[in-house]
Design a protein around this motif. Structure first.
Motif, PDB file in Angstrom:
ATOM      1  N   ALA A 117     109.210  64.998  -0.478  1.00 11.92           N
ATOM      2  CA  ALA A 117     108.191  64.058   0.014  1.00 11.92           C
ATOM      3  C   ALA A 117     108.763  63.001   0.953  1.00 11.92           C
ATOM      4  N   THR A 118     110.065  62.715   0.819  1.00  8.02           N
ATOM      5  CA  THR A 118     110.659  61.664   1.657  1.00  8.02           C
ATOM      6  C   THR A 118     111.394  62.237   2.865  1.00  8.02           C
ATOM      7  N   ALA A 119     111.425  63.559   2.988  1.00 12.10           N
ATOM      8  CA  ALA A 119     112.143  64.183   4.111  1.00 12.10           C
ATOM      9  C   ALA A 119     111.518  63.765   5.438  1.00 12.10           C
ATOM     10  N   PRO A 120     112.336  63.561   6.465  1.00 11.62           N
ATOM     11  CA  PRO A 120     111.781  63.178   7.759  1.00 11.62           C
ATOM     12  C   PRO A 120     110.944  64.312   8.339  1.00 11.62           C
ATOM     13  N   PRO A 121     109.917  63.973   9.120  1.00 15.01           N
ATOM     14  CA  PRO A 121     109.102  65.038   9.696  1.00 15.01           C
ATOM     15  C   PRO A 121     109.933  65.892  10.647  1.00 15.01           C
ATOM     16  N   PRO A 122     109.625  67.182  10.752  1.00  8.16           N
ATOM     17  CA  PRO A 122     110.415  68.042  11.641  1.00  8.16           C
ATOM     18  C   PRO A 122     110.236  67.628  13.099  1.00  8.16           C
ATOM     19  N   LYS A 123     111.266  67.890  13.911  1.00  7.65           N
ATOM     20  CA  LYS A 123     111.175  67.556  15.332  1.00  7.65           C
ATOM     21  C   LYS A 123     110.090  68.413  15.976  1.00  7.65           C
ATOM     22  N   SER A 124     109.340  67.798  16.885  1.00  6.56           N
ATOM     23  CA  SER A 124     108.280  68.568  17.522  1.00  6.56           C
ATOM     24  C   SER A 124     108.893  69.532  18.533  1.00  6.56           C
ATOM     25  N   ARG A 125     108.276  70.692  18.675  1.00  3.44           N
ATOM     26  CA  ARG A 125     108.809  71.728  19.543  1.00  3.44           C
ATOM     27  C   ARG A 125     108.464  71.412  20.990  1.00  3.44           C
ATOM     28  N   ARG A 126     109.484  71.498  21.831  1.00  6.85           N
ATOM     29  CA  ARG A 126     109.245  71.314  23.266  1.00  6.85           C
ATOM     30  C   ARG A 126     108.917  72.664  23.870  1.00  6.85           C
ATOM     31  N   PRO A 127     107.709  72.818  24.424  1.00  4.09           N
ATOM     32  CA  PRO A 127     107.369  74.126  24.983  1.00  4.09           C
ATOM     33  C   PRO A 127     108.240  74.442  26.207  1.00  4.09           C
ATOM     34  N   THR A 128     108.676  75.683  26.297  1.00  4.75           N
ATOM     35  CA  THR A 128     109.506  76.092  27.432  1.00  4.75           C
ATOM     36  C   THR A 128     108.735  77.104  28.272  1.00  4.75           C
ATOM     37  N   ARG A 129     109.050  77.171  29.556  1.00  3.96           N
ATOM     38  CA  ARG A 129     108.368  78.125  30.440  1.00  3.96           C
ATOM     39  C   ARG A 129     109.071  79.472  30.388  1.00  3.96           C
ATOM     40  N   ILE A 130     108.268  80.520  30.548  1.00  3.41           N
ATOM     41  CA  ILE A 130     108.845  81.864  30.596  1.00  3.41           C
ATOM     42  C   ILE A 130     109.460  82.030  31.987  1.00  3.41           C
ATOM     43  N   PRO A 131     110.730  82.454  32.069  1.00  4.44           N
ATOM     44  CA  PRO A 131     111.357  82.637  33.376  1.00  4.44           C
ATOM     45  C   PRO A 131     110.581  83.654  34.220  1.00  4.44           C
ATOM     46  N   ARG A 132     110.526  83.402  35.516  1.00  5.56           N
ATOM     47  CA  ARG A 132     109.741  84.246  36.411  1.00  5.56           C
ATOM     48  C   ARG A 132     110.219  85.699  36.379  1.00  5.56           C
ATOM     49  N   GLY A 133     111.532  85.886  36.325  1.00  6.11           N
ATOM     50  CA  GLY A 133     112.110  87.233  36.326  1.00  6.11           C
ATOM     51  C   GLY A 133     111.595  88.075  35.170  1.00  6.11           C
ATOM     52  N   ILE A 134     111.485  87.452  33.989  1.00 11.67           N
ATOM     53  CA  ILE A 134     111.039  88.182  32.802  1.00 11.67           C
ATOM     54  C   ILE A 134     109.583  88.608  32.982  1.00 11.67           C
ATOM     55  N   ASN A 135     108.770  87.710  33.503  1.00 16.89           N
ATOM     56  CA  ASN A 135     107.360  88.018  33.726  1.00 16.89           C
ATOM     57  C   ASN A 135     107.202  89.150  34.736  1.00 16.89           C
ATOM     58  N   GLU A 136     107.978  89.076  35.819  1.00 16.54           N
ATOM     59  CA  GLU A 136     107.907  90.121  36.853  1.00 16.54           C
ATOM     60  C   GLU A 136     108.318  91.475  36.282  1.00 16.54           C
ATOM     61  N   ARG A 137     109.399  91.485  35.477  1.00 17.07           N
ATOM     62  CA  ARG A 137     109.866  92.736  34.886  1.00 17.07           C
ATOM     63  C   ARG A 137     108.796  93.326  33.967  1.00 17.07           C
ATOM     64  N   ARG A 138     108.121  92.470  33.183  1.00 25.06           N
ATOM     65  CA  ARG A 138     107.064  92.928  32.288  1.00 25.06           C
ATOM     66  C   ARG A 138     105.926  93.574  33.083  1.00 25.06           C
ATOM     67  N   LEU A 139     105.526  92.917  34.165  1.00 26.59           N
ATOM     68  CA  LEU A 139     104.434  93.456  34.982  1.00 26.59           C
ATOM     69  C   LEU A 139     104.827  94.775  35.642  1.00 26.59           C
ATOM     70  N   ARG A 140     106.110  94.853  36.068  1.00 27.30           N
ATOM     71  CA  ARG A 140     106.607  96.080  36.694  1.00 27.30           C
ATOM     72  C   ARG A 140     106.568  97.233  35.683  1.00 27.30           C
ATOM     73  N   GLN A 141     106.994  96.968  34.453  1.00 23.86           N
ATOM     74  CA  GLN A 141     106.996  98.003  33.416  1.00 23.86           C
ATOM     75  C   GLN A 141     105.577  98.440  33.071  1.00 23.86           C
ATOM     76  N   LYS A 142     104.637  97.470  33.050  1.00 18.54           N
ATOM     77  CA  LYS A 142     103.233  97.804  32.775  1.00 18.54           C
ATOM     78  C   LYS A 142     102.696  98.744  33.852  1.00 18.54           C
ATOM     79  N   LYS A 143     103.025  98.426  35.102  1.00 13.84           N
ATOM     80  CA  LYS A 143     102.552  99.228  36.242  1.00 13.84           C
ATOM     81  C   LYS A 143     103.100 100.653  36.131  1.00 13.84           C
TER      82      LYS A 143
END
Length: 145
Positions: A104-130
């Motif tokens: 009950a006394t534990a400090p609250p967990p650190k909030s997660r900082r959202p990160t962006r998906i690298p462009r290369g990974i997104n492009e590779r995913r789209l290429r594989q889908k195609k």
């Protein structure tokens, strides 16, 4: 296990003082023999969370908020009756209270900082889908003659 295992540590150097723990004992249901009806083996431990000086103020406020549903007039109650001996039930109740307060006394967990998906990974995913879509389109029997 020899003697009461002393001050129950909540976290770090903070522990529960024996003077602030209020004990009550009553007859326990559950296992036992002929002796069970005459011994007060169930242990009930009360700890006045609202009035304690043992916890740092920040921890106390945090615990009061998180345990609000369990508190009765600022007092937290823990019962133990799983053992046949009062002494072991005392130990179990105190350990359970220390664990409850630590959580009950534990400090609250650190909030997660959202990160962006690298462009290369997104492009590779789209290429594989195609590529997969082309493969499947090639399987349709339209141009077989």
């Amino acid at each position: 296990m020899d003697g009461m295992s002393g001050p129950y540590v909540v976290r770090g150097s903070v522990s529960l003082p024996e003077a602030e723990l209020m004990w009550r004992f009553s007859r326990s249901s559950g296992p036992g023999g002929q002796h069970v009806n005459t011994t007060d083996s169930q242990a009930e431990l009360r700890f006045d969370l609202a009035a304690t000086k043992a916890l740092p103020e920040v921890w106390k406020q945090r615990a009061l908020e998180r345990l609000a549903g369990r508190l009765v007039d600022g007092v937290v109650v823990v019962r133990a009756s799983e053992h046949r001996s009062q002494w072991r039930n005392r130990e179990a109740a105190a350990v359970r209270l220390a664990a409850l307060l630590a959580e009950a006394t534990a400090p609250p967990p650190k909030s997660r900082r959202p990160t962006r998906i690298p462009r290369g990974i997104n492009e590779r995913r789209l290429r594989q889908k195609k590529q997969r879509s082309d493969t499947k389109r090639g399987r349709s029997g339209r141009d077989w003659t």
